[in-house]
Scaffold this active site. Structure first.
Site, PDB file in Angstrom:
ATOM      1  N   CYS A 259       0.888  -0.676   0.172  1.00  0.00           N
ATOM      2  CA  CYS A 259       0.371   0.653   0.174  1.00  0.00           C
ATOM      3  C   CYS A 259       1.235   0.660   0.000  1.00  0.00           C
ATOM      4  O   CYS A 259       1.258   1.911   1.101  1.00  0.00           O
ATOM      5  CB  CYS A 259      -1.241   0.054   1.166  1.00  0.00           C
ATOM      6  SG  CYS A 259      -2.032  -1.839   1.720  1.00  0.00           S
ATOM      7  N   PRO A 262       1.476   7.716  -0.837  1.00  0.00           N
ATOM      8  CA  PRO A 262       2.688   8.508  -1.870  1.00  0.00           C
ATOM      9  C   PRO A 262       3.678   8.062  -1.432  1.00  0.00           C
ATOM     10  O   PRO A 262       4.688   8.857  -2.677  1.00  0.00           O
ATOM     11  CB  PRO A 262       2.251   9.904  -1.242  1.00  0.00           C
ATOM     12  CG  PRO A 262       2.491   9.838  -0.127  1.00  0.00           C
ATOM     13  CD  PRO A 262       1.542   8.179   0.121  1.00  0.00           C
ATOM     14  N   GLY A 263       4.373   6.888  -1.031  1.00  0.00           N
ATOM     15  CA  GLY A 263       5.592   6.661  -1.445  1.00  0.00           C
ATOM     16  C   GLY A 263       6.851   7.147   0.147  1.00  0.00           C
ATOM     17  O   GLY A 263       8.008   6.693  -0.472  1.00  0.00           O
ATOM     18  N   GLY A 264       6.410   7.326   0.522  1.00  0.00           N
ATOM     19  CA  GLY A 264       6.916   7.710   1.984  1.00  0.00           C
ATOM     20  C   GLY A 264       7.833   6.398   1.777  1.00  0.00           C
ATOM     21  O   GLY A 264       9.585   6.754   2.613  1.00  0.00           O
ATOM     22  N   LYS A 265       7.985   5.706   2.488  1.00  0.00           N
ATOM     23  CA  LYS A 265       8.197   4.358   3.034  1.00  0.00           C
ATOM     24  C   LYS A 265       9.305   3.601   1.834  1.00  0.00           C
ATOM     25  O   LYS A 265       9.993   3.299   1.935  1.00  0.00           O
ATOM     26  CB  LYS A 265       7.251   3.409   3.852  1.00  0.00           C
ATOM     27  CG  LYS A 265       6.444   4.156   4.608  1.00  0.00           C
ATOM     28  CD  LYS A 265       5.584   3.206   5.681  1.00  0.00           C
ATOM     29  CE  LYS A 265       5.722   4.138   7.148  1.00  0.00           C
ATOM     30  NZ  LYS A 265       3.837   5.219   6.521  1.00  0.00           N
ATOM     31  N   ASP A 281      -0.334   0.090  -5.672  1.00  0.00           N
ATOM     32  CA  ASP A 281      -1.375   1.192  -4.503  1.00  0.00           C
ATOM     33  C   ASP A 281      -2.650   0.653  -5.957  1.00  0.00           C
ATOM     34  O   ASP A 281      -2.278   0.650  -7.198  1.00  0.00           O
ATOM     35  CB  ASP A 281      -1.292   1.962  -4.391  1.00  0.00           C
ATOM     36  CG  ASP A 281      -1.857   2.506  -3.589  1.00  0.00           C
ATOM     37  OD1 ASP A 281      -1.105   2.884  -2.190  1.00  0.00           O
ATOM     38  OD2 ASP A 281      -3.059   2.835  -3.613  1.00  0.00           O
ATOM     39  N   ASP A 307      -4.802  -4.171  -6.535  1.00  0.00           N
ATOM     40  CA  ASP A 307      -5.711  -4.813  -4.981  1.00  0.00           C
ATOM     41  C   ASP A 307      -4.688  -5.635  -4.224  1.00  0.00           C
ATOM     42  O   ASP A 307      -4.712  -6.466  -4.665  1.00  0.00           O
ATOM     43  CB  ASP A 307      -7.155  -4.680  -5.193  1.00  0.00           C
ATOM     44  CG  ASP A 307      -8.177  -4.592  -4.091  1.00  0.00           C
ATOM     45  OD1 ASP A 307      -7.523  -4.896  -2.898  1.00  0.00           O
ATOM     46  OD2 ASP A 307      -9.139  -4.081  -4.043  1.00  0.00           O
ATOM     47  N   CYS A 378      -1.627   3.652  10.592  1.00  0.00           N
ATOM     48  CA  CYS A 378      -1.327   4.940  11.423  1.00  0.00           C
ATOM     49  C   CYS A 378      -2.603   5.641  12.179  1.00  0.00           C
ATOM     50  O   CYS A 378      -3.283   6.832  12.788  1.00  0.00           O
ATOM     51  CB  CYS A 378      -1.360   6.164  10.741  1.00  0.00           C
ATOM     52  SG  CYS A 378      -2.192   6.588   9.073  1.00  0.00           S
TER      53      CYS A 378
HETATM   54  C1  LIG Z   1      -0.929   4.416   4.935  1.00  0.00           C
HETATM   55  S1  LIG Z   1      -1.307   4.618   3.100  1.00  0.00           S
HETATM   56  C2  LIG Z   1       0.410   4.036   2.411  1.00  0.00           C
HETATM   57  C3  LIG Z   1       1.152   5.236   3.000  1.00  0.00           C
HETATM   58  C4  LIG Z   1       2.820   4.708   2.305  1.00  0.00           C
HETATM   59  N1  LIG Z   1       3.643   3.350   3.180  1.00  0.00           N
HETATM   60  C5  LIG Z   1       3.533   5.836   2.998  1.00  0.00           C
HETATM   61  O1  LIG Z   1       4.488   5.783   3.400  1.00  0.00           O
HETATM   62  O2  LIG Z   1       3.454   6.584   2.099  1.00  0.00           O
HETATM   63  C6  LIG Z   1      -2.524   3.600   2.365  1.00  0.00           C
HETATM   64  C7  LIG Z   1      -2.531   3.130   1.030  1.00  0.00           C
HETATM   65  O3  LIG Z   1      -3.396   1.762   1.133  1.00  0.00           O
HETATM   66  C8  LIG Z   1      -3.624   2.616  -0.789  1.00  0.00           C
HETATM   67  N2  LIG Z   1      -4.569   1.578  -0.269  1.00  0.00           N
HETATM   68  C9  LIG Z   1      -6.633   0.876   0.021  1.00  0.00           C
HETATM   69  N3  LIG Z   1      -6.622   0.326  -0.200  1.00  0.00           N
HETATM   70  C10 LIG Z   1      -6.221  -0.370  -0.909  1.00  0.00           C
HETATM   71  C11 LIG Z   1      -6.382  -1.913  -1.617  1.00  0.00           C
HETATM   72  N4  LIG Z   1      -7.134  -2.715  -1.520  1.00  0.00           N
HETATM   73  N5  LIG Z   1      -5.048  -2.363  -2.687  1.00  0.00           N
HETATM   74  C12 LIG Z   1      -3.948  -1.429  -2.928  1.00  0.00           C
HETATM   75  N6  LIG Z   1      -3.825  -0.331  -2.101  1.00  0.00           N
HETATM   76  C13 LIG Z   1      -4.614   0.113  -2.069  1.00  0.00           C
HETATM   77  C14 LIG Z   1      -4.250   3.873  -0.145  1.00  0.00           C
HETATM   78  O4  LIG Z   1      -4.721   4.466  -1.742  1.00  0.00           O
HETATM   79  C15 LIG Z   1      -3.705   4.558   0.556  1.00  0.00           C
HETATM   80  O5  LIG Z   1      -2.428   5.107  -0.806  1.00  0.00           O
END
Ligand SMILES: C[S@@+](CC[C@H](N)C(=O)[O-])C[C@H]1O[C@@H](n2cnc3c(N)ncnc32)[C@H](O)[C@@H]1O
Length: 430
Positions: A259, A262-265, A281, A307, A378
């Site tokens: 998931c 925006p790619g921070g991790k 994502d 997904d 989070c």
């Molecule tokens: C908490 S954010 C991730 C933050 C990211 N890891 C970072 O550190 O920048 C959760 C992400 O999960 C994505 N997401 C939600 N449901 C999803 C799914 N079923 N499959 C894949 N990604 C999903 C959202 O679009 C969102 O970008």
């Protein structure tokens, strides 16, 4: 009559439009973008609209209660209600961001200049002036309600009191603090001490918060942060910086960030080790931000839109490591997103936990025996985090390795981070 774009009246009007959209369910960043477009707000006016909107979300409980005390019935036009609440919040703010008479005068001007609201300018004037005359009594009465005292919905306060009986007040308070600007130093381009020296040469005060984390004392636009555009540092909260080191990466490993946007991790994983990264994502527009982050840092990864509950995007090769930073209520980062508390509903944590559990179950089948999956949220709600991890371990045979588990949000001098949850899960070899 038009109002000058550099006036407080313009900023109040913009904030009232944005917060009316939030009241209808739009997130604050999306509401601000749509308001900037509809008002054709010049870049110079956007900062004030944004600042007032974020402040107002942090005082929304109090200002709503004050409005109820000052009016017999809520205004029929939502936008008038927003304008009144925003102005009351600014007048009640102990840090006095604007002179009182300026707030009253400019709120009346904003109302007068608006064809739909102009007839209410007398009401705005009377309500705000009455607040100033009766401030102490009104604040005492309003603050008897917990929603006004803490500026969170009552259900949120009640839930926090139940889930965090010893820390609920600290957590509420931290969520109302202004968030710090924390940077992660890119270890590939130099050390933290060197970077701190660079900041001090440019008269930017900063403190080290973790092995690679540096907090700027004064929040600064990213374009003014030394080395940001060259990838020397990225903006990332100190608790979020724990993810990459927990993954125990080794050169050449095949890693999935499931998931990713925006790619921070994602970029932190790539800074840490020479790995082959798949960043997945399900949101195409958010995935574009992962691409931007990779470009700025000069890294490569395979970007997939799909997904994480399903396998249709998967090429059939198992992963050595999986990062599962699953969607959640974001209740641990409310200081950065003060609109979240007003947008969420009590049932959201359970619904998102269900989505998270489907994602975790699917990802587990993509992990090689002996591999590690880091489950992150989070959130500070146990059903999305600790209870989710426990239920997962009961469903699958997995070993839980040491990890920080639930971190409460903190805003102390040397201990300043968001509220994140970590569970490190190992798949048995046999
Ligand atoms: C908490 S954010 C991730 C933050 C990211 N890891 C970072 O550190 O920048 C959760 C992400 O999960 C994505 N997401 C939600 N449901 C999803 C799914 N079923 N499959 C894949 N990604 C999903 C959202 O679009 C969102 O970008």
């Amino acid at each position: 009559m038009k109002i000058a774009t550099d006036s407080l009246a313009f900023a109040l009007d913009g904030a009232a439009r944005a917060l009316t959209l939030v009241s209808a369910g739009t997130s604050l960043p999306a509401a601000l973008n749509s308001t900037f477009d509809s008002l054709r707000a010049p870049p110079s006016a956007r900062g004030a609209i944004q600042d007032i909107s974020y402040r107002s979300m942090r005082s929304w409980g109090l200002s709503s209660e004050l409005m109820d005390l000052l009016l017999d019935a809520p205004p029929q036009q939502e936008r008038l209600g927003s304008l009144l609440r925003i102005s009351l919040g600014l007048l009640a703010d102990a840090s006095k961001p604007y002179a009182e008479h300026t707030v009253v005068d400019q709120a009346v001007s904003a109302c007068a200049a608006d064809r739909e609201l102009s007839r209410a300018k007398g009401v705005v004037n009377a309500v705000l002036r009455r607040f100033l005359r009766e401030r102490d009594r009104l604040l005492r009465t309003a603050n008897a309600a917990e929603e006004a005292l803490w500026n969170y919905p009552q259900w949120w306060i009640d839930k926090l009191r139940k889930d965090w009986p010893n820390q609920w007040e600290d957590i509420l308070q931290t969520g109302n603090a202004r968030p710090p600007l924390t940077l992660r130093v890119n270890r590939r381009l130099g050390g933290v001490e060197e970077y701190l020296q660079l900041l001090s040469q440019q008269q930017l005060e900063a403190t080290q918060l973790g092995p690679w984390a540096v907090r700027l004392t004064q929040p600064t636009p990213v374009s003014d942060i030394p080395g940001f555009l060259q990838g020397r540092v990225s903006v990332q909260d100190a608790a979020a910086q724990l993810a990459a080191p927990l993954m125990q990466l080794e050169p050449g490993m095949r890693v999935l960030d499931a998931c990713a946007a925006p790619g921070g991790k994602s970029v932190h994983l790539l800074e840490t080790e020479d790995i082959s990264l798949v960043a997945l994502d399900n949101d195409k527009s958010r995935l574009a931000r992962v691409a931007d982050n990779l470009d700025r840092l000069g890294f490569k990864a395979e970007l997939l839109c799909g997904d994480a509950r399903h396998k249709d995007w998967w090429d059939g090769q198992l992963f050595d490591r999986i990062l599962a930073d699953v969607p959640c209520t974001a209740s641990g980062i409310v200081r950065r997103h003060p609109d979240i508390r007003w947008l969420r509903r009590p049932e959201d944590a359970r619904a998102l936990a269900k989505l998270g559990s489907a994602i975790l179950d699917n990802l587990w089948s993509l992990l090689r025996p002996g591999g590690l999956m880091l489950f992150v949220t989070c959130s500070i709600w146990p059903e999305e985090s600790e209870l989710q991890a426990e239920a997962f371990c009961q469903r699958h045979s997995c070993v839980r390795l040491p990890a920080p588990r639930q971190l409460a949000p903190k805003s102390a001098e040397g201990d300043d981070h968001d509220g994140l949850f970590y569970a490190l899960l190992q798949k048995p070899l046999f």
